[in-house]
Design a protein around this motif. Structure first.
Motif, short mmCIF file in Angstrom:
data_model
loop_
_atom_site.label_atom_id
_atom_site.label_comp_id
_atom_site.label_asym_id
_atom_site.label_seq_id
_atom_site.Cartn_x
_atom_site.Cartn_y
_atom_site.Cartn_z
N LEU A 50 0.83 -1.22 0.00
CA LEU A 50 0.00 0.00 0.00
C LEU A 50 0.86 1.26 0.00
O LEU A 50 0.43 2.31 -0.52
CB LEU A 50 -0.92 0.01 1.24
CG LEU A 50 -2.07 -1.02 1.23
CD1 LEU A 50 -2.74 -1.05 2.59
CD2 LEU A 50 -3.07 -0.69 0.14
N ALA A 51 2.06 1.17 0.56
CA ALA A 51 2.92 2.35 0.62
C ALA A 51 3.36 2.82 -0.77
O ALA A 51 3.73 3.98 -0.94
CB ALA A 51 4.14 2.04 1.48
N SER A 57 1.38 2.41 -3.63
CA SER A 57 0.23 2.36 -4.53
C SER A 57 -0.25 3.74 -4.99
O SER A 57 -0.99 3.85 -5.98
CB SER A 57 -0.93 1.65 -3.83
OG SER A 57 -1.35 2.39 -2.69
N SER A 58 0.13 4.79 -4.31
CA SER A 58 -0.42 6.11 -4.59
C SER A 58 -0.17 6.57 -6.02
O SER A 58 -1.08 6.98 -6.74
CB SER A 58 0.15 7.14 -3.60
OG SER A 58 -0.35 8.43 -3.89
N TRP A 80 -8.32 1.96 -1.63
CA TRP A 80 -6.91 1.79 -1.29
C TRP A 80 -6.37 3.01 -0.55
O TRP A 80 -5.49 2.88 0.30
CB TRP A 80 -6.09 1.56 -2.56
CG TRP A 80 -6.18 0.16 -3.07
CD1 TRP A 80 -7.25 -0.66 -2.98
CD2 TRP A 80 -5.16 -0.57 -3.75
NE1 TRP A 80 -7.00 -1.87 -3.57
CE2 TRP A 80 -5.70 -1.85 -4.06
CE3 TRP A 80 -3.87 -0.29 -4.15
CZ2 TRP A 80 -4.98 -2.82 -4.73
CZ3 TRP A 80 -3.15 -1.26 -4.83
CH2 TRP A 80 -3.69 -2.53 -5.11
N ASP A 81 -6.87 4.15 -0.86
CA ASP A 81 -6.43 5.36 -0.16
C ASP A 81 -6.75 5.25 1.33
O ASP A 81 -5.94 5.58 2.19
CB ASP A 81 -7.09 6.60 -0.75
CG ASP A 81 -6.54 6.93 -2.13
OD1 ASP A 81 -5.36 6.61 -2.36
OD2 ASP A 81 -7.28 7.50 -2.94
N ARG A 118 -4.52 2.64 2.84
CA ARG A 118 -3.15 3.13 2.99
C ARG A 118 -3.03 4.05 4.20
O ARG A 118 -2.06 3.98 4.96
CB ARG A 118 -2.72 3.87 1.73
CG ARG A 118 -1.24 4.26 1.75
CD ARG A 118 -0.77 4.81 0.41
NE ARG A 118 -1.50 5.99 0.02
CZ ARG A 118 -2.41 6.04 -0.96
NH1 ARG A 118 -2.67 4.96 -1.66
NH2 ARG A 118 -3.05 7.15 -1.25
N TYR A 127 -0.62 3.40 7.46
CA TYR A 127 0.35 4.32 8.05
C TYR A 127 0.07 4.57 9.53
O TYR A 127 0.99 4.67 10.35
CB TYR A 127 0.34 5.65 7.29
CG TYR A 127 1.06 5.59 5.96
CD1 TYR A 127 2.30 4.99 5.86
CD2 TYR A 127 0.50 6.13 4.82
CE1 TYR A 127 2.98 4.92 4.65
CE2 TYR A 127 1.17 6.07 3.59
CZ TYR A 127 2.40 5.46 3.51
OH TYR A 127 3.06 5.41 2.31
#
Length: 672
Positions: free
Chosen positions: A303-304, A306-307, A384-385, A388, A392
């Protein structure tokens, strides 16, 4: 093995011919030999050991074997001299007669006796055996092999022992001795030897296979052999290190008890133990937190990154939709027009227009489907946002908790150092306490270092196992190029299968023996020791003694002797049970794993008080078919004599003649 008769001729203190007949059996099975200090009690025990094995004497002046009076007489008479030990004994249906002697020749030129320089290689030994059923007598050629088959030299200290070394079985260095002795006496060595032999056979078979194939197969077999050797070495080292840690923890417990009991260190030690417990629990929590963090990273770490990918997809999707948006109409519109055959403007739709509308309808359906898929994917990616952000937050929470634990450990360790400094400062004028504190720190450091080595060895063994399993899979896939190779591989597979079976049987048998022996030791120990202590036998064959609260206790010399006696008596009793009947295992009767062993004890009561003397003297004769007690007259009189009176089958007194002008001598007199 049952001792029948011992004959000494000019051996040490014993001038001329002296003999002892030993009692044995279910009732009158005790032989008592008593005499004053210096009369030759230990020499009598040594005569048995020398007669059986011919090793150097473990006595003062070990080269002095010939009797002084006999030396003087033969020198005066110009005759040769011999020192001899004869032992008659029975074992498994045979009667044995063993003779071992040294000879000194009279040198007429030098006018003196010439003694053999090498007291071992110059011995003359004879051994005959007679079948008790058919009375056939044969002369044994390989005497050393026959003796060691009956009673191996490494076991002799368990059955011919003196009181000064009876407490050694509770010490760390005796663990391997105990383990090996149990295996020999309980028949487990048979499995060990078979497995060792199979290992050698397997190595030879692998080498043979390697000679008959080329390249990859040969290399893999060579690597498997290398792994076997490396595994064996590391397993032995692992066993040694685990025994060291166990012994160190026992010693650490004793040191902590001593610090807790000390007036100068008691108040600090209690707080110190609480701090150590807090440090240990916090470190465990810290390790758990690190595992949780690692799991989180492995599960959701993607996920880190994926942005950027999500933003690029959104731009592409928006661009594609903007180019095609004017073509998108409701998918139900055209079918409605075609069914009415009339346009929305009111004009009739001819055949050519119908064909155009049908083709347009197909395009509309394809664009609509693509739009739905893109919209659905964008909707999923929008989640996903959120994931994510949650990822964090979880990472930050774990890191904060980890740092908090790290800080706690730091604070605890600072407090611990302060307490230890206080302890050392308060104990500065008390050497024992100061040494205890320093010793404790040293033991703790050694335990940590050794446990790290143990983990490293376990990891190495795990890697060896993985590599070996992979090699075995690869070897199974390789083709067998020649008939000879094929036969060797079949033999190799069979040997491996037999080895696995024997290893399983050994584990099963060893577990059974250890359980039965531990129960026997506990029962025997309770009878011999007055205190309410509990004894146990660990997987590493350590003898552990604990009090009613389960704490390890330090034993006095007398209690250590009783601990050793309980072990020896229990194992003798258990092997006797195996000998007279099958003991819960189908192999016992066929392999004849049981045996009869004598107990020959020199000065076993010296460190014991009156009550414990009586307990030992009463109960040991119940554990063996034959007990020989060699004691000083003062130890014999009183409790020992009273407790063994009903069991005595023969008794002897050693009379030392120190005023004989021709030399000192001891005479064995039969008194019962």
């Amino acid at each position: 093995m049952i001792l029948k008769r011992l004959v000494l001729e000019n051996f040490r203190q014993y001038y001329g011919v002296n003999s002892i007949h030993f009692a044995y059996g279910a009732e009158k099975n005790v032989t008592v030999i008593h005499g004053e200090n210096g009369s030759g009690k230990t020499a009598l025990l040594t005569a048995l050991i020398w007669g059986f094995y011919g090793r150097e004497l473990k006595l003062p002046n070990p080269d002095f074997i010939f009797n002084n009076k006999a030396v003087n007489k033969c020198s005066d008479n110009h005759t040769d001299l011999k020192a001899e030990v004869q032992i008659q004994f029975e074992h498994n249906g045979y009667s044995y007669e063993l003779q071992r002697r040294l000879e000194a020749k009279y040198d007429y030129d030098q006018k003196s006796l010439t003694f053999p320089k090498n007291k071992v290689s110059n011995q003359k030994v004879e051994l005959t055996k007679t079948n008790l059923n058919n009375k056939q007598t044969t002369k044994v050629r390989d005497i050393s092999y026959e003796i060691n088959r009956i009673l191996p030299y490494k076991l002799h200290t368990f059955f011919f022992f003196d009181g000064e070394r009876m407490d050694h079985l509770g010490k760390k260095e005796a663990y391997s001795e105990i383990r090996d002795s149990i295996k020999r006496m309980m028949g487990l060595e048979l499995f060990d030897n078979s497995i060792d032999h199979l290992n050698k056979t397997i190595v030879k078979l692998r080498d043979e296979v390697s000679k008959n194939v080329e390249g990859e197969l040969s290399q893999k077999y060579s690597r498997v052999n290398e792994l076997e050797k490396a595994k064996s070495a590391k397993k032995e080292k692992l066993y040694e290190l685990e025994a060291e840690v166990s012994a160190a923890k026992k010693e650490l417990s004793s040191v902590e008890d001593a610090l807790r009991d000390g007036a100068e260190t008691r108040k600090y030690q209690i707080n110190r133990e609480k701090l150590l417990e807090s440090i240990s629990s916090t470190k465990q929590a810290f390790d758990k937190k690190m595992k949780e963090l690692g799991f989180l990273l492995s599960r959701s770490g993607s996920l880190a990154f994926s942005s950027l990918a999500i933003k690029r997809f959104e731009r592409i999707a928006q661009k594609d939709r903007s180019e095609e948006i004017e073509k998108l109409i409701h998918p139900d519109l055209i079918p409605s027009l075609l069914s009415r055959e009339e346009c929305i403007c009111g004009h009739r739709i001819d055949e050519e227009a119908q064909r155009y509308l049908t083709a347009t309808q197909q395009e509309v359906m394809e664009l609509s489907e693509t739009k739905n898929e893109v919209d659905q994917l964008l909707f999923q990616l929008s989640g996903w946002d959120v994931s994510r952000d949650n990822f964090y937050r979880e990472i930050r929470r774990h890191l904060m908790e980890r740092e908090s634990m790290r800080e706690k450990i730091r604070v605890y360790e600072e407090e611990l150092r302060e307490i230890e400094e206080h302890m050392k400062s308060n104990a500065r004028n008390i050497e024992d306490s100061k040494q205890l504190i320093e010793r404790e720190s040293s033991i703790q450091k050694a335990i940590i270092e050794t446990e790290a080595k143990i983990e490293h060895l376990k990891e190495a063994l795990s890697e060896f196992k993985k590599e070996e399993e992979q090699l075995q899979k690869e070897l199974g896939k390789l083709s067998k190029a020649e008939e000879r190779q094929h036969k060797f591989q079949i033999a190799l597979a069979s040997a491996n299968k037999i080895k696995e079976t024997l290893t399983g049987l050994l584990k099963l048998r060893e577990s059974q023996v250890r359980t039965e022996l531990e129960e026997k030791i506990k029962t025997t120990y309770a009878k011999l020791l007055r205190k309410d202590y509990t004894i146990s036998l660990t997987d590493h064959y350590e003898l552990l003694v604990t009090d009613s609260q389960g704490k390890h206790v330090g034993l006095s010399q007398g209690e250590s002797q009783i601990t050793s006696l309980a072990f020896i008596g229990a194992i003798v009793d258990l092997t006797r049970e195996y000998q007279v009947k099958e003991k819960g295992h189908a192999l016992d009767e066929e392999l004849k794993l049981g045996n009869i062993y004598p107990l020959v004890m020199d000065s076993p009561f010296g460190a014991l008080d009156a009550d414990h003397r009586s307990r030992v003297a009463t109960n040991l004769p119940l554990l063996s078919e034959q007990v020989v007690v060699i004691v000083s007259t003062s130890q014999w009189r009183g409790e020992v004599e009273s407790a063994t009176q009903q069991r005595i089958g023969s008794a002897y007194r050693l009379v030392n003649h120190i005023n004989d002008t021709s030399g000192e001598r001891t005479e064995i007199l039969e008194v019962y």
